[in-house]
Scaffold this motif. Structure first.
Motif, PDB file in Angstrom:
ATOM      1  N   MET A   1       0.820  -1.197   0.000  1.00  0.00           N
ATOM      2  CA  MET A   1       0.000   0.000   0.000  1.00  0.00           C
ATOM      3  C   MET A   1       0.857   1.252   0.000  1.00  0.00           C
ATOM      4  N   ARG A   2       2.095   1.101  -0.285  1.00  0.00           N
ATOM      5  CA  ARG A   2       2.965   2.270  -0.250  1.00  0.00           C
ATOM      6  C   ARG A   2       2.656   3.254  -1.370  1.00  0.00           C
ATOM      7  N   VAL A   3       2.338   2.744  -2.542  1.00  0.00           N
ATOM      8  CA  VAL A   3       2.045   3.638  -3.669  1.00  0.00           C
ATOM      9  C   VAL A   3       0.798   4.456  -3.378  1.00  0.00           C
ATOM     10  N   GLU A   4      -0.248   3.802  -2.871  1.00  0.00           N
ATOM     11  CA  GLU A   4      -1.484   4.515  -2.563  1.00  0.00           C
ATOM     12  C   GLU A   4      -1.268   5.541  -1.456  1.00  0.00           C
ATOM     13  N   THR A   5      -0.489   5.182  -0.451  1.00  0.00           N
ATOM     14  CA  THR A   5      -0.217   6.103   0.651  1.00  0.00           C
ATOM     15  C   THR A   5       0.519   7.332   0.143  1.00  0.00           C
ATOM     16  N   LYS A   6       1.531   7.119  -0.674  1.00  0.00           N
ATOM     17  CA  LYS A   6       2.275   8.257  -1.218  1.00  0.00           C
ATOM     18  C   LYS A   6       1.385   9.127  -2.095  1.00  0.00           C
ATOM     19  N   LEU A   7       0.529   8.503  -2.885  1.00  0.00           N
ATOM     20  CA  LEU A   7      -0.365   9.269  -3.758  1.00  0.00           C
ATOM     21  C   LEU A   7      -1.248  10.212  -2.949  1.00  0.00           C
ATOM     22  N   PHE A   8      -1.883   9.688  -1.909  1.00  0.00           N
ATOM     23  CA  PHE A   8      -2.783  10.525  -1.115  1.00  0.00           C
ATOM     24  C   PHE A   8      -2.025  11.585  -0.331  1.00  0.00           C
ATOM     25  N   LEU A   9      -0.863  11.252   0.194  1.00  0.00           N
ATOM     26  CA  LEU A   9      -0.115  12.248   0.951  1.00  0.00           C
ATOM     27  C   LEU A   9       0.478  13.316   0.033  1.00  0.00           C
ATOM     28  N   TYR A  10       0.891  12.955  -1.184  1.00  0.00           N
ATOM     29  CA  TYR A  10       1.358  13.959  -2.135  1.00  0.00           C
ATOM     30  C   TYR A  10       0.220  14.907  -2.529  1.00  0.00           C
ATOM     31  N   LEU A  11      -0.978  14.353  -2.688  1.00  0.00           N
ATOM     32  CA  LEU A  11      -2.118  15.214  -3.014  1.00  0.00           C
ATOM     33  C   LEU A  11      -2.459  16.141  -1.847  1.00  0.00           C
ATOM     34  N   PHE A  12      -2.292  15.662  -0.618  1.00  0.00           N
ATOM     35  CA  PHE A  12      -2.482  16.532   0.548  1.00  0.00           C
ATOM     36  C   PHE A  12      -1.491  17.689   0.508  1.00  0.00           C
ATOM     37  N   VAL A  13      -0.223  17.363   0.243  1.00  0.00           N
ATOM     38  CA  VAL A  13       0.803  18.404   0.176  1.00  0.00           C
ATOM     39  C   VAL A  13       0.532  19.357  -0.983  1.00  0.00           C
ATOM     40  N   PHE A  14      -0.016  18.854  -2.082  1.00  0.00           N
ATOM     41  CA  PHE A  14      -0.345  19.705  -3.227  1.00  0.00           C
ATOM     42  C   PHE A  14      -1.466  20.686  -2.885  1.00  0.00           C
ATOM     43  N   PHE A  15      -2.463  20.242  -2.142  1.00  0.00           N
ATOM     44  CA  PHE A  15      -3.627  21.090  -1.909  1.00  0.00           C
ATOM     45  C   PHE A  15      -3.374  22.179  -0.864  1.00  0.00           C
ATOM     46  N   ILE A  16      -2.360  22.058  -0.054  1.00  0.00           N
ATOM     47  CA  ILE A  16      -2.075  23.120   0.919  1.00  0.00           C
ATOM     48  C   ILE A  16      -1.706  24.426   0.210  1.00  0.00           C
ATOM     49  N   PRO A  17      -0.733  24.440  -0.732  1.00  0.00           N
ATOM     50  CA  PRO A  17      -0.496  25.709  -1.442  1.00  0.00           C
ATOM     51  C   PRO A  17      -1.659  26.136  -2.327  1.00  0.00           C
ATOM     52  N   VAL A  18      -2.438  25.176  -2.815  1.00  0.00           N
ATOM     53  CA  VAL A  18      -3.602  25.541  -3.623  1.00  0.00           C
ATOM     54  C   VAL A  18      -4.591  26.344  -2.780  1.00  0.00           C
ATOM     55  N   VAL A  19      -4.756  25.958  -1.527  1.00  0.00           N
ATOM     56  CA  VAL A  19      -5.646  26.709  -0.624  1.00  0.00           C
ATOM     57  C   VAL A  19      -5.125  28.130  -0.448  1.00  0.00           C
ATOM     58  N   LEU A  20      -3.818  28.262  -0.243  1.00  0.00           N
ATOM     59  CA  LEU A  20      -3.251  29.598  -0.041  1.00  0.00           C
ATOM     60  C   LEU A  20      -3.349  30.448  -1.307  1.00  0.00           C
ATOM     61  N   ILE A  21      -3.051  29.852  -2.451  1.00  0.00           N
ATOM     62  CA  ILE A  21      -3.139  30.599  -3.717  1.00  0.00           C
ATOM     63  C   ILE A  21      -4.580  31.034  -3.977  1.00  0.00           C
ATOM     64  N   TYR A  22      -5.518  30.106  -3.781  1.00  0.00           N
ATOM     65  CA  TYR A  22      -6.924  30.455  -4.004  1.00  0.00           C
ATOM     66  C   TYR A  22      -7.379  31.531  -3.018  1.00  0.00           C
ATOM     67  N   GLY A  23      -6.935  31.416  -1.779  1.00  0.00           N
ATOM     68  CA  GLY A  23      -7.312  32.410  -0.785  1.00  0.00           C
ATOM     69  C   GLY A  23      -6.787  33.792  -1.120  1.00  0.00           C
ATOM     70  N   PHE A  24      -5.517  33.891  -1.522  1.00  0.00           N
ATOM     71  CA  PHE A  24      -4.957  35.191  -1.880  1.00  0.00           C
ATOM     72  C   PHE A  24      -5.591  35.737  -3.153  1.00  0.00           C
ATOM     73  N   TRP A  25      -5.881  34.852  -4.099  1.00  0.00           N
ATOM     74  CA  TRP A  25      -6.474  35.285  -5.362  1.00  0.00           C
ATOM     75  C   TRP A  25      -7.882  35.858  -5.139  1.00  0.00           C
ATOM     76  N   SER A  26      -8.644  35.209  -4.262  1.00  0.00           N
ATOM     77  CA  SER A  26     -10.000  35.689  -3.986  1.00  0.00           C
ATOM     78  C   SER A  26     -10.027  36.698  -2.838  1.00  0.00           C
ATOM     79  N   LYS A  27      -8.848  37.072  -2.335  1.00  0.00           N
ATOM     80  CA  LYS A  27      -8.709  38.038  -1.228  1.00  0.00           C
ATOM     81  C   LYS A  27      -9.452  37.575   0.014  1.00  0.00           C
ATOM     82  N   TRP A  28      -9.584  36.290   0.188  1.00  0.00           N
ATOM     83  CA  TRP A  28     -10.215  35.626   1.331  1.00  0.00           C
ATOM     84  C   TRP A  28     -11.662  36.082   1.542  1.00  0.00           C
TER      85      TRP A  28
END
Length: 133
Positions: A1-28
């Motif tokens: 299950m290592r591949v699946e675990t890495k996939l989900f954790l990489y997507l978690f790490v990807f979405f953290i900056p996406v939240v910040l970018i979206y927040g700054f773009w929409s001025k929160w």
């Protein structure tokens, strides 16, 4: 299950900056999008954590072995019907049902009747017991 675990954790790490970018773009000022993206990131973190904890308890699978061969994963994967027209009838009846939502309930009901018949045929397609069709 290592591949699946890495996939989900990489997507978690990807979405953290996406939240910040979206927040700054929409001025929160748009809270629904930020909330949805935070919940998406947390869902990936939860799934990755679950797969990590489950993967620690299980032995390594052939897919997890970097030096593994194709023969390591061979075996019976189940019984599958060779060719079947039933999914086509089910998809057609689903299309009629969706068209019925736009056109009228009478068409939806006709599609639902065909869908029920198609599901019954698909379920009992490879059944060879007392109740076979």
């Amino acid at each position: 299950m290592r591949v699946e675990t890495k996939l989900f954790l990489y997507l978690f790490v990807f979405f953290i900056p996406v939240v910040l970018i979206y927040g700054f773009w929409s001025k929160w000022e748009e809270p629904i999008g930020v909330t949805a993206l935070i919940l998406t990131a947390l869902l990936f973190a939860l799934s990755g954590f679950y797969l990590y904890m489950t993967g620690k308890k299980l032995p390594l699978r052939p897919e997890d072995n970097a030096a593994g061969e194709i023969e390591d994963a061979e075996g019976n994967y189940g019984y599958f019907v060779a060719s079947s027209w039933t999914p086509l009838w089910l998809a057609g009846s689903a299309a009629v049902m969706f068209a019925g939502l736009a056109i009228g309930w009478w068409l939806f009901i006709i599609g639902a009747v065909f869908a029920i018949v198609a599901v019954c045929l698909w379920v009992f397609e490879s059944f060879s017991g007392e109740y076979s069709i």
